[in-house]
Design a protein around this motif. Structure first.
Motif, PDB file in Angstrom:
ATOM      1  N   MET A 183      90.694  92.479  61.449  1.00 18.25           N
ATOM      2  CA  MET A 183      90.794  93.644  60.561  1.00 18.25           C
ATOM      3  C   MET A 183      90.046  94.842  61.137  1.00 18.25           C
ATOM      4  N   ILE A 184      88.839  94.599  61.641  1.00 18.26           N
ATOM      5  CA  ILE A 184      88.023  95.694  62.177  1.00 18.26           C
ATOM      6  C   ILE A 184      88.676  96.299  63.423  1.00 18.26           C
ATOM      7  N   ALA A 185      89.186  95.422  64.291  1.00 22.19           N
ATOM      8  CA  ALA A 185      89.798  95.893  65.541  1.00 22.19           C
ATOM      9  C   ALA A 185      91.275  96.238  65.366  1.00 22.19           C
ATOM     10  N   THR A 186      91.795  96.006  64.145  1.00 24.82           N
ATOM     11  CA  THR A 186      93.227  96.203  63.878  1.00 24.82           C
ATOM     12  C   THR A 186      94.071  95.464  64.923  1.00 24.82           C
ATOM     13  N   PHE A 187      93.673  94.222  65.154  1.00 20.65           N
ATOM     14  CA  PHE A 187      94.352  93.391  66.146  1.00 20.65           C
ATOM     15  C   PHE A 187      95.039  92.238  65.407  1.00 20.65           C
ATOM     16  N   LYS A 188      96.345  92.387  65.211  1.00 24.33           N
ATOM     17  CA  LYS A 188      97.094  91.449  64.375  1.00 24.33           C
ATOM     18  C   LYS A 188      97.050  89.994  64.836  1.00 24.33           C
ATOM     19  N   PRO A 189      97.158  89.703  66.128  1.00 24.79           N
ATOM     20  CA  PRO A 189      97.143  88.288  66.548  1.00 24.79           C
ATOM     21  C   PRO A 189      95.895  87.532  66.097  1.00 24.79           C
ATOM     22  N   LEU A 190      94.731  88.192  66.186  1.00 23.34           N
ATOM     23  CA  LEU A 190      93.491  87.535  65.755  1.00 23.34           C
ATOM     24  C   LEU A 190      93.496  87.289  64.255  1.00 23.34           C
ATOM     25  N   MET A 191      93.975  88.286  63.516  1.00 26.84           N
ATOM     26  CA  MET A 191      94.017  88.116  62.065  1.00 26.84           C
ATOM     27  C   MET A 191      94.990  87.021  61.669  1.00 26.84           C
TER      28      MET A 191
END
Length: 227
Positions: free
Chosen positions: A136-144
Motif C-alpha cells: 500500500m505504501i509503495a503502491t506496488f500491487k504484486p506485494l499487496m
C-alpha cells in the motif's frame, strides 16, 4: 460512506457484543449448580468413556474460559472453575470440548481441514500485513496481492472453524441430554451458554471476511488509479 459505516460497525461493535454476551451468559450460569452434582471434569470423563475415548485425558488449565481440546496430545483441558465446580455452564463447556474429541475420533472433515490449516494460518496471519502495508505504501500491487492471499488463508481458517464449533455444540447437547447429565429445565440454559460462545466465532469470521473484502476493494482501486 454507508459501506464504511457498516464495515466499522461489524469490525468494532460485533466482537464487543459477542464478548459481552458470552461473559454475561457464562457468569450467570456458572453460578447455577446442576442437579447432577457432577463437576466439569466428571462430565467430561463420563462423555468420553461412554464414547469409547478412555484414552483421552481430562486436565485443569489456568485462565478464564481457556477450555479447549488438544488433538495432538488427546487431552481435554478445562479452566479451573469448570474443572472443579458443578455449574450448568461448566457442564455445557466440558461437553462442548468433548464434542471436539468425538469429532477427532470420527475424523470429522471440517476439524481435519482446520487442523491442516493451523500451521499455514499462523504464519500467514503474521506475515500478511507486512506485504499489505509495504504494497500500500509503495503502491506496488504484486506485494499487496501476496499479502491478500496470505490473509485469505487466515480468513478461510476462521470460516472453517464455524461448522467445527457448531457441530461440537450440537454433539455436546445431545450427549448431556442422552446421558441424563442435565434435566429438562437445565437443557435450555446449557444451550444458551454454547450459543453465546458460538457468537464469538461468528463475530471473528464476520470481521475477517469484511477486512478481506475491504482490502480487495483497495487493491482493485489501486489498479484503477494506475490506469
Amino acid at each position: 460512506m454507508m459501506m464504511y459505516i457498516i464495515y466499522f460497525a461489524v469490525l468494532m461493535l460485533l466482537p464487543l457484543y459477542a464478548q459481552r454476551k458470552v461473559k454475561k451468559t457464562y457468569t450467570r450460569y456458572s453460578q447455577e449448580y446442576s442437579t447432577s452434582g457432577m463437576t466439569g471434569a466428571e462430565v467430561a470423563r463420563k462423555i468420553l468413556d461412554q464414547n469409547g475415548l478412555g484414552n483421552v485425558k481430562v486436565e485443569p488449565v489456568d485462565g478464564f474460559l481457556s477450555d479447549h481440546y488438544d488433538p495432538s496430545t488427546k487431552v481435554v483441558r478445562l479452566s479451573t472453575h469448570n474443572f472443579y465446580e458443578t455449574s450448568i455452564a461448566g457442564t455445557a463447556v466440558a461437553a462442548h470440548e468433548c464434542g471436539h474429541a468425538i469429532q477427532d475420533a470420527e475424523a470429522y472433515s471440517f476439524l481435519t481441514w482446520r487442523s491442516k490449516l493451523v500451521p499455514a494460518a499462523n504464519i500467514s496471519s503474521n506475515a500478511s500485513w507486512i506485504f499489505i502495508m509495504i504494497g500500500m505504501i509503495a503502491t506496488f500491487k504484486p506485494l499487496m496481492l501476496v499479502g491478500i492471499i496470505l490473509l485469505a488463508i487466515g480468513v478461510l481458517f476462521q470460516v472453517v472453524t464455524l461448522p467445527v464449533e457448531f457441530d461440537a455444540s450440537k454433539r455436546a447437547m445431545r450427549q448431556i441430554d442422552q446421558l441424563g447429565i442435565i434435566n429438562n429445565e437445565e437443557y435450555p440454559k446449557a444451550k444458551k451458554v454454547l450459543t453465546a460462545a458460538a457468537l464469538t466465532y461468528v463475530a471473528a469470521a464476520a470481521t475477517a471476511v469484511m477486512e478481506l473484502a475491504r482490502l480487495v476493494l483497495i487493491y482493485t482501486g489501486m489498479g484503477n488509479r494506475e490506469d
